[in-house]
Design a protein around this motif. Structure first.
Motif, PDB file in Angstrom:
ATOM      1  N   SER A  27      -2.214   9.869  32.618  1.00  0.00           N
ATOM      2  CA  SER A  27      -1.423   8.648  32.639  1.00  0.00           C
ATOM      3  C   SER A  27      -2.192   7.395  32.233  1.00  0.00           C
ATOM      4  O   SER A  27      -1.950   6.819  31.183  1.00  0.00           O
ATOM      5  CB  SER A  27      -0.849   8.449  34.052  1.00  0.00           C
ATOM      6  N   GLY A  28      -3.098   6.974  33.092  1.00  0.00           N
ATOM      7  CA  GLY A  28      -3.747   5.691  32.864  1.00  0.00           C
ATOM      8  C   GLY A  28      -2.830   4.531  33.173  1.00  0.00           C
ATOM      9  O   GLY A  28      -2.990   3.432  32.638  1.00  0.00           O
ATOM     10  N   GLY A  29      -1.843   4.767  34.042  1.00  0.00           N
ATOM     11  CA  GLY A  29      -0.877   3.716  34.366  1.00  0.00           C
ATOM     12  C   GLY A  29       0.289   3.716  33.393  1.00  0.00           C
ATOM     13  O   GLY A  29       0.352   4.529  32.466  1.00  0.00           O
ATOM     14  N   ASP A 104      -4.805  12.292  20.319  1.00  0.00           N
ATOM     15  CA  ASP A 104      -4.616  11.618  21.606  1.00  0.00           C
ATOM     16  C   ASP A 104      -5.694  10.559  21.827  1.00  0.00           C
ATOM     17  O   ASP A 104      -5.415   9.433  22.230  1.00  0.00           O
ATOM     18  CB  ASP A 104      -4.660  12.660  22.725  1.00  0.00           C
ATOM     19  N   LEU A 105      -6.933  10.928  21.532  1.00  0.00           N
ATOM     20  CA  LEU A 105      -8.033   9.997  21.721  1.00  0.00           C
ATOM     21  C   LEU A 105      -7.913   8.777  20.806  1.00  0.00           C
ATOM     22  O   LEU A 105      -8.301   7.669  21.176  1.00  0.00           O
ATOM     23  CB  LEU A 105      -9.366  10.706  21.461  1.00  0.00           C
ATOM     24  N   ALA A 106      -7.361   8.996  19.608  1.00  0.00           N
ATOM     25  CA  ALA A 106      -7.219   7.885  18.659  1.00  0.00           C
ATOM     26  C   ALA A 106      -6.224   6.840  19.157  1.00  0.00           C
ATOM     27  O   ALA A 106      -6.269   5.678  18.731  1.00  0.00           O
ATOM     28  CB  ALA A 106      -6.792   8.418  17.301  1.00  0.00           C
ATOM     29  N   ILE A 107      -5.310   7.239  20.054  1.00  0.00           N
ATOM     30  CA  ILE A 107      -4.296   6.310  20.557  1.00  0.00           C
ATOM     31  C   ILE A 107      -4.921   5.230  21.445  1.00  0.00           C
ATOM     32  O   ILE A 107      -4.523   4.055  21.398  1.00  0.00           O
ATOM     33  CB  ILE A 107      -3.212   7.079  21.348  1.00  0.00           C
ATOM     34  N   TYR A 108      -5.927   5.602  22.233  1.00  0.00           N
ATOM     35  CA  TYR A 108      -6.402   4.698  23.276  1.00  0.00           C
ATOM     36  C   TYR A 108      -7.145   3.466  22.749  1.00  0.00           C
ATOM     37  O   TYR A 108      -6.913   2.357  23.260  1.00  0.00           O
ATOM     38  CB  TYR A 108      -7.231   5.489  24.289  1.00  0.00           C
ATOM     39  N   PRO A 109      -8.021   3.607  21.759  1.00  0.00           N
ATOM     40  CA  PRO A 109      -8.601   2.379  21.202  1.00  0.00           C
ATOM     41  C   PRO A 109      -7.549   1.461  20.576  1.00  0.00           C
ATOM     42  O   PRO A 109      -7.681   0.231  20.638  1.00  0.00           O
ATOM     43  CB  PRO A 109      -9.573   2.906  20.133  1.00  0.00           C
ATOM     44  N   LEU A 111      -4.452   1.156  21.676  1.00  0.00           N
ATOM     45  CA  LEU A 111      -3.840   0.476  22.810  1.00  0.00           C
ATOM     46  C   LEU A 111      -4.756  -0.630  23.349  1.00  0.00           C
ATOM     47  O   LEU A 111      -4.288  -1.695  23.757  1.00  0.00           O
ATOM     48  CB  LEU A 111      -3.528   1.478  23.924  1.00  0.00           C
ATOM     49  N   PHE A 112      -6.047  -0.372  23.372  1.00  0.00           N
ATOM     50  CA  PHE A 112      -6.998  -1.384  23.837  1.00  0.00           C
ATOM     51  C   PHE A 112      -6.867  -2.657  23.001  1.00  0.00           C
ATOM     52  O   PHE A 112      -6.823  -3.770  23.544  1.00  0.00           O
ATOM     53  CB  PHE A 112      -8.426  -0.838  23.751  1.00  0.00           C
ATOM     54  N   ALA A 286      -7.049   2.014  28.724  1.00  0.00           N
ATOM     55  CA  ALA A 286      -7.446   2.624  27.460  1.00  0.00           C
ATOM     56  C   ALA A 286      -8.860   3.187  27.534  1.00  0.00           C
ATOM     57  O   ALA A 286      -9.129   4.294  27.057  1.00  0.00           O
ATOM     58  CB  ALA A 286      -7.330   1.598  26.330  1.00  0.00           C
ATOM     59  N   LEU A 287      -9.762   2.434  28.158  1.00  0.00           N
ATOM     60  CA  LEU A 287     -11.146   2.902  28.296  1.00  0.00           C
ATOM     61  C   LEU A 287     -11.223   4.136  29.181  1.00  0.00           C
ATOM     62  O   LEU A 287     -11.930   5.103  28.873  1.00  0.00           O
ATOM     63  CB  LEU A 287     -12.013   1.781  28.876  1.00  0.00           C
ATOM     64  N   GLY A 288     -10.492   4.108  30.312  1.00  0.00           N
ATOM     65  CA  GLY A 288     -10.519   5.238  31.237  1.00  0.00           C
ATOM     66  C   GLY A 288      -9.915   6.491  30.640  1.00  0.00           C
ATOM     67  O   GLY A 288     -10.453   7.596  30.802  1.00  0.00           O
TER      68      GLY A 288
END
Length: 447
Positions: A27-29, A104-109, A111-112, A286-288
């Motif tokens: 999740s990450g919220g 999936d990993l590419a999404i988080y930066p 979002l950051f 995003a970092l978590g």
């Protein structure tokens, strides 16, 4: 030369740390859930938010808990599929999951960058260097080991949840008048909109199996996983539900929410300070998520290399921290090339690839019930073979509906869906190449 201590002497994750990692892996919220209201509208958002976890997540969690209780080993789902279906399908599982996690990993930066723009409006112009800093900082943390990742996850998890607790408190204290939830309905929504809404909810609830790839690094893994997964699921669902209800009651324009994210709700309810707090939470999320997901995926090529399916170098452990640092670095290199896709495109590719691997896990559950019915299962789903088949059909049906919706209209959803399906086919191509290479090496050695 001093002898290295056995693996059992290294520190392992405890339930609270694992729950934090599961929360951040899955999740990450609520960050990333904002498009749901745009796709599903006022009457469809809560309906899909309630139904989708029941038919998509609960069968998955139960499957993961049973299989992990039988085989709490490094490699998790890859090892389960290998035992039930053989090395070929295990390669499919590992390959698909490896590829899905890159997406999936590419999404988080990305979002950051989105949440950081609250403070730095022009940061999008520096998207690539900022994303690369995030990626390689997480690499360093993961190389240090699983316990540093777990401790960092606790801190980041708190940074994610605290702003929403404050938001919910401010929203409730300022509410006056009659409170009522909108009537549930999908009427008036196009099939494509329903599909994108499903993709949004499915993505925000996927990754339960990812947290089993490092089971041998968890203290008392069977009991710890059951406890941690239960805590994480309840926490995720409650936070998601309250976030959507708060957005509905705020009167925010859904297009604005989609563009600016949950910080716009903070600005509505509490002003700039609360918007800033939610932006910081989004950055922490995003970092978590990146660190937690990188932790899980880095163990997959490690075990695949043990079976001569990937290069042996991927199993190289750091001499001090005993982490698969070569695998971690290789994963980060590939992710660094994936950050140019848009969020919506990454969402479709991500869920499509993940769902294919998940299907193999459901098949594995059923096959092992048939092959090894008497084997000890500390956690066992209270269903017979027929019941397991029906249970497995629920998430598969949701997956097929979402995929069909991506093809239902011409536009931006077809291209990433086609790309995802093409990517799934590469598993067989790579498998055939591996077999050819083995045969060639054997002939060369013989002569």
């Amino acid at each position: 030369m001093s002898e290295q201590p056995p693996a059992s002497t290294y520190k392992k994750l405890i339930p609270l740390q694992l729950a934090a990692i599961i929360f951040l892996t899955v999740s990450g919220g609520p960050y990333g859930l904002e498009p749901l209201l745009s796709f599903a509208g006022t009457h469809g958002a809560l309906l899909l938010l309630i139904i989708t976890p029941i038919v998509w997540d609960i069968p998955t969690i139960l499957t993961v808990l049973e299989l992990n209780s039988m085989m709490p080993v490094t490699g998790g789902y890859y090892q389960w599929v290998k035992r039930a279906l053989g090395l070929r399908f295990a390669f499919y599982e590992g390959w698909w999951t490896w590829l899905y996690t890159f997406v999936d990993l590419a999404i988080y930066p990305v979002l950051f960058i989105s949440y950081a723009s609250f403070f730095f409006p022009g940061i999008e112009a520096y998207k690539i260097p900022v994303c690369l800093v995030i990626i390689w900082s997480s690499v360093g943390l993961n190389i240090l080991g699983i316990v540093p990742v777990g401790k960092t996850s606790l801190i980041l998890g708190a940074l994610v949840l605290i702003p929403f607790v404050i938001l919910f408190g401010v929203a409730i204290s300022g509410f006056s008048g009659d409170f009522s939830l909108p009537s549930p309905s999908l009427q008036g929504l196009s099939f494509n909109s329903i599909g994108m809404a499903l993709y949004t909810v499915m993505w925000n609830f996927l990754g339960w199996d990812n947290t089993t790839t490092y089971a041998e690094e968890v203290d008392k893994p069977i009991r710890t996983y059951i406890k941690s997964a239960s805590i994480a699921f309840l926490l995720i669902f409650v936070v998601y539900f309250l976030a959507i209800v708060t957005a509905q009651q705020s009167g925010v324009d859904y297009a604005t929410l989609n563009d600016e994210g949950f910080p716009v709700l903070g600005s509505i309810y509490g002003g700039y300070w609360l918007g800033a707090l939610l932006s910081l939470g989004g950055m922490a999320s995003a970092l978590g998520l990146f660190s937690a997901v990188l932790l899980s995926v880095s163990r997959v090529p490690q075990v695949m290399s043990d079976d001569d399916l990937l290069h042996k170098k991927l199993h190289t452990l750091h001499p001090k921290y005993k982490t698969p640092y070569v695998s971690i670095i290789v994963c980060a290199c590939i992710v660094s090339l994936m950050i140019l896709w848009t969020f919506e495109e990454l969402l479709i590719i991500d869920v499509t690839l993940y769902g294919a691997g998940l299907f193999l896990e459901f098949v594995t559950l059923i096959v092992l019930r048939i092959k090894a019915p008497e084997e000890h299962r500390p956690f066992k789903i209270p269903l017979n073979i027929t019941g397991l088949c029906i249970m497995s059909l629920l998430p598969v049906t949701v997956y097929c509906i979402a995929l069909a919706a991506a093809f239902s209209e011409s536009g931006g959803t077809i291209v990433p869906a086609l790309f995802a399906l093409g990517t799934l086919l590469t598993a067989e191509l790579v498998w055939q190449f591996i077999q050819w290479e083995k045969q060639y090496t054997a002939r060369k050695t013989k002569y």
